[in-house]
Design a protein around this motif. Sequence first.
Motif, PDB file in Angstrom:
ATOM      1  N   ASP A 217      12.147  39.265  13.754  1.00  0.00           N
ATOM      2  CA  ASP A 217      12.993  40.439  13.542  1.00  0.00           C
ATOM      3  C   ASP A 217      14.002  40.604  14.678  1.00  0.00           C
ATOM      4  O   ASP A 217      15.149  41.008  14.451  1.00  0.00           O
ATOM      5  CB  ASP A 217      12.144  41.713  13.435  1.00  0.00           C
ATOM      6  N   GLU A 218      13.573  40.291  15.896  1.00  0.00           N
ATOM      7  CA  GLU A 218      14.479  40.429  17.032  1.00  0.00           C
ATOM      8  C   GLU A 218      15.669  39.487  16.895  1.00  0.00           C
ATOM      9  O   GLU A 218      16.791  39.812  17.290  1.00  0.00           O
ATOM     10  CB  GLU A 218      13.738  40.150  18.334  1.00  0.00           C
TER      11      GLU A 218
ATOM     12  N   ASP B  66      21.516  39.075  15.627  1.00  0.00           N
ATOM     13  CA  ASP B  66      22.598  38.689  14.704  1.00  0.00           C
ATOM     14  C   ASP B  66      23.380  39.924  14.248  1.00  0.00           C
ATOM     15  O   ASP B  66      24.611  39.884  14.120  1.00  0.00           O
ATOM     16  CB  ASP B  66      22.020  37.964  13.492  1.00  0.00           C
ATOM     17  N   MET B  67      22.679  41.011  13.993  1.00  0.00           N
ATOM     18  CA  MET B  67      23.336  42.243  13.554  1.00  0.00           C
ATOM     19  C   MET B  67      24.229  42.813  14.651  1.00  0.00           C
ATOM     20  O   MET B  67      25.319  43.330  14.384  1.00  0.00           O
ATOM     21  CB  MET B  67      22.296  43.272  13.116  1.00  0.00           C
TER      22      MET B  67
ATOM     23  N   VAL C  18      24.838  46.073  24.533  1.00  0.00           N
ATOM     24  CA  VAL C  18      24.845  47.291  23.734  1.00  0.00           C
ATOM     25  C   VAL C  18      23.763  48.202  24.299  1.00  0.00           C
ATOM     26  O   VAL C  18      22.822  47.746  24.954  1.00  0.00           O
ATOM     27  CB  VAL C  18      24.589  47.003  22.240  1.00  0.00           C
ATOM     28  N   CYS C  19      23.891  49.485  24.053  1.00  0.00           N
ATOM     29  CA  CYS C  19      22.935  50.432  24.619  1.00  0.00           C
ATOM     30  C   CYS C  19      21.579  50.320  23.929  1.00  0.00           C
ATOM     31  O   CYS C  19      21.449  49.763  22.830  1.00  0.00           O
ATOM     32  CB  CYS C  19      23.473  51.857  24.517  1.00  0.00           C
ATOM     33  N   TYR C  20      20.557  50.872  24.567  1.00  0.00           N
ATOM     34  CA  TYR C  20      19.197  50.812  24.026  1.00  0.00           C
ATOM     35  C   TYR C  20      19.114  51.541  22.685  1.00  0.00           C
ATOM     36  O   TYR C  20      18.369  51.143  21.789  1.00  0.00           O
ATOM     37  CB  TYR C  20      18.226  51.419  25.035  1.00  0.00           C
ATOM     38  N   ARG C  21      19.902  52.596  22.539  1.00  0.00           N
ATOM     39  CA  ARG C  21      19.903  53.353  21.286  1.00  0.00           C
ATOM     40  C   ARG C  21      20.355  52.460  20.128  1.00  0.00           C
ATOM     41  O   ARG C  21      19.822  52.525  19.014  1.00  0.00           O
ATOM     42  CB  ARG C  21      20.816  54.577  21.404  1.00  0.00           C
ATOM     43  N   THR C  22      21.353  51.605  20.386  1.00  0.00           N
ATOM     44  CA  THR C  22      21.814  50.676  19.359  1.00  0.00           C
ATOM     45  C   THR C  22      20.697  49.726  18.956  1.00  0.00           C
ATOM     46  O   THR C  22      20.462  49.471  17.762  1.00  0.00           O
ATOM     47  CB  THR C  22      23.014  49.865  19.883  1.00  0.00           C
ATOM     48  N   MET C  23      20.002  49.192  19.960  1.00  0.00           N
ATOM     49  CA  MET C  23      18.912  48.268  19.676  1.00  0.00           C
ATOM     50  C   MET C  23      17.817  48.951  18.852  1.00  0.00           C
ATOM     51  O   MET C  23      17.261  48.361  17.913  1.00  0.00           O
ATOM     52  CB  MET C  23      18.327  47.725  20.977  1.00  0.00           C
ATOM     53  N   MET C  24      17.516  50.198  19.166  1.00  0.00           N
ATOM     54  CA  MET C  24      16.473  50.908  18.421  1.00  0.00           C
ATOM     55  C   MET C  24      16.910  51.177  16.991  1.00  0.00           C
ATOM     56  O   MET C  24      16.116  51.074  16.049  1.00  0.00           O
ATOM     57  CB  MET C  24      16.126  52.213  19.137  1.00  0.00           C
ATOM     58  N   ALA C  25      18.187  51.517  16.799  1.00  0.00           N
ATOM     59  CA  ALA C  25      18.686  51.760  15.441  1.00  0.00           C
ATOM     60  C   ALA C  25      18.588  50.495  14.597  1.00  0.00           C
ATOM     61  O   ALA C  25      18.171  50.538  13.422  1.00  0.00           O
ATOM     62  CB  ALA C  25      20.129  52.246  15.500  1.00  0.00           C
TER      63      ALA C  25
ATOM     64  N   ARG D 240      16.622  47.876  15.203  1.00  0.00           N
ATOM     65  CA  ARG D 240      15.202  47.531  15.018  1.00  0.00           C
ATOM     66  C   ARG D 240      14.607  48.316  13.852  1.00  0.00           C
ATOM     67  O   ARG D 240      13.759  47.797  13.112  1.00  0.00           O
ATOM     68  CB  ARG D 240      14.426  47.798  16.307  1.00  0.00           C
ATOM     69  N   LEU D 241      15.036  49.546  13.707  1.00  0.00           N
ATOM     70  CA  LEU D 241      14.600  50.319  12.548  1.00  0.00           C
ATOM     71  C   LEU D 241      15.189  49.739  11.273  1.00  0.00           C
ATOM     72  O   LEU D 241      14.502  49.638  10.244  1.00  0.00           O
ATOM     73  CB  LEU D 241      15.024  51.778  12.707  1.00  0.00           C
ATOM     74  N   ALA D 242      16.462  49.304  11.330  1.00  0.00           N
ATOM     75  CA  ALA D 242      17.153  48.805  10.138  1.00  0.00           C
ATOM     76  C   ALA D 242      16.490  47.578   9.544  1.00  0.00           C
ATOM     77  O   ALA D 242      16.550  47.360   8.321  1.00  0.00           O
ATOM     78  CB  ALA D 242      18.613  48.503  10.484  1.00  0.00           C
TER      79      ALA D 242
END
Length: 434
Positions: free
Chosen positions: A369-370, A375-376, A322-329, A331-333
């Motif tokens: 958290d990671e 899992d998400m 998945v793109c880095y933007r997905t990971m950042m979203a 991680r915020l969640a």
Amino acid sequence: MPKRRRPSSSSPSGPNSQNFLAEGVPEVHQKLLEHVLANNARLSKVRIAKLPHGIGIVAAKQIQKNEEITFIPKSLLVNLHDIPFPNSSPIDHPTKVHSSLAAYIASQFHKSPGDNSGSGNNNEPFIDILPSLQSFESSMPLFWSDQVLANCSPWVRSFAVKQKGKLEDDYRHALEMHGKRGVEFLREEYEWAWAVVNTRTIYYRPKKWYKIPAEDCMTLCPFIDYYNHEASGDESCTVSFSTDGLRVTTQKSYAAGEEIFVTYGQYNNDHLLVEYGFTLPTNPSDNINIDHWVLPKLSPRHQELWKQLPYQGECFLDESEVCYRTMMALRLAVIGVHDLGGGKRYGDFVKLVEGEMEEDEYVGLYERDEGVVRDMVGEVAEAARKDAEEGVAELEKMWESAEFWDQRESIEAAIGRWRQCLDIIAKYKEKNNN
């Protein structure tokens, strides 16, 4: 269109158009060839050919790297900078380029008592070789029924809805700017012409247009649009403008009979489908927009903060990751609402966003958290897979139904795109063990 040097009543001077036409290509394409050659176009070692996927350009003989194979003079370009069309200049009038260029194409078609299959009597051979409205209706989601769109991917559906709105706005604009000033075209003709402009224009910016937005710098180019798209830009031919016209130059060698491509850009198949009406069986740039499954993972407060960050935008999944933007979203969640807006936990996330903390350091600090984030991501991929399978199942029912018999081509295209998505998801899950 601009004035052109008219060929004499005898056969056109210069190269014989038959030299650039492979066997089996309809006669209407010969008329366009004669037209462009009579107006100072230069073609070298290329032929128009009928291919399994449609009309395209092939090498007539061995072509070397860095050879100029096509030159189309500026006088043959069809755009709002050069055509003699009332109230069409985006500089002199509050006009929309897509809208007005479509109005011009529609008005030229309207002059023909026949259709655009080559039977008309207009003086624009280029108009006669353009695809039919029926072909656009079956291939472009813009024209698909609500029932078909309801079972497409969320991104395709939402983009098609936006296109429908833009088409409506442009049609109203065209009637106001041109239809009330004696320019004639029917609604159906305008829809066809709007699709022509949307799928076949290329970027063109004469000096006079320096204040015009880049997305409005559109031109149609007879013959150049025979070149089909290939995703690999480093091997496709380059298309370049100069003051005198437009050139196509090879970036690799071609054997006789090999198809020659240009590239529209590195787009995934969703983009190619909605903008151009086709997908590529093999597309190294293909991925899936997963906003529909990612954003619901964020609470309203998380989404409010997400919109303020530089990572807002579209989220994607491809065969590997998945793109880095997905990971950042995500991680915020996973940050608790009570920690948002202050404290070390959110502060470290902001440092990661702003580049003040390395990703490895952040992952080490919040390893638990990671794991939740991973899992998400798996949940997102699984949700996308289920929706894709449900979409395919519903579309297959429609394909079997007599009610949608006349929509089978669009249904097949929608099913085909979903299956490409399923293939991407399966490969992603296999590589990431989820």
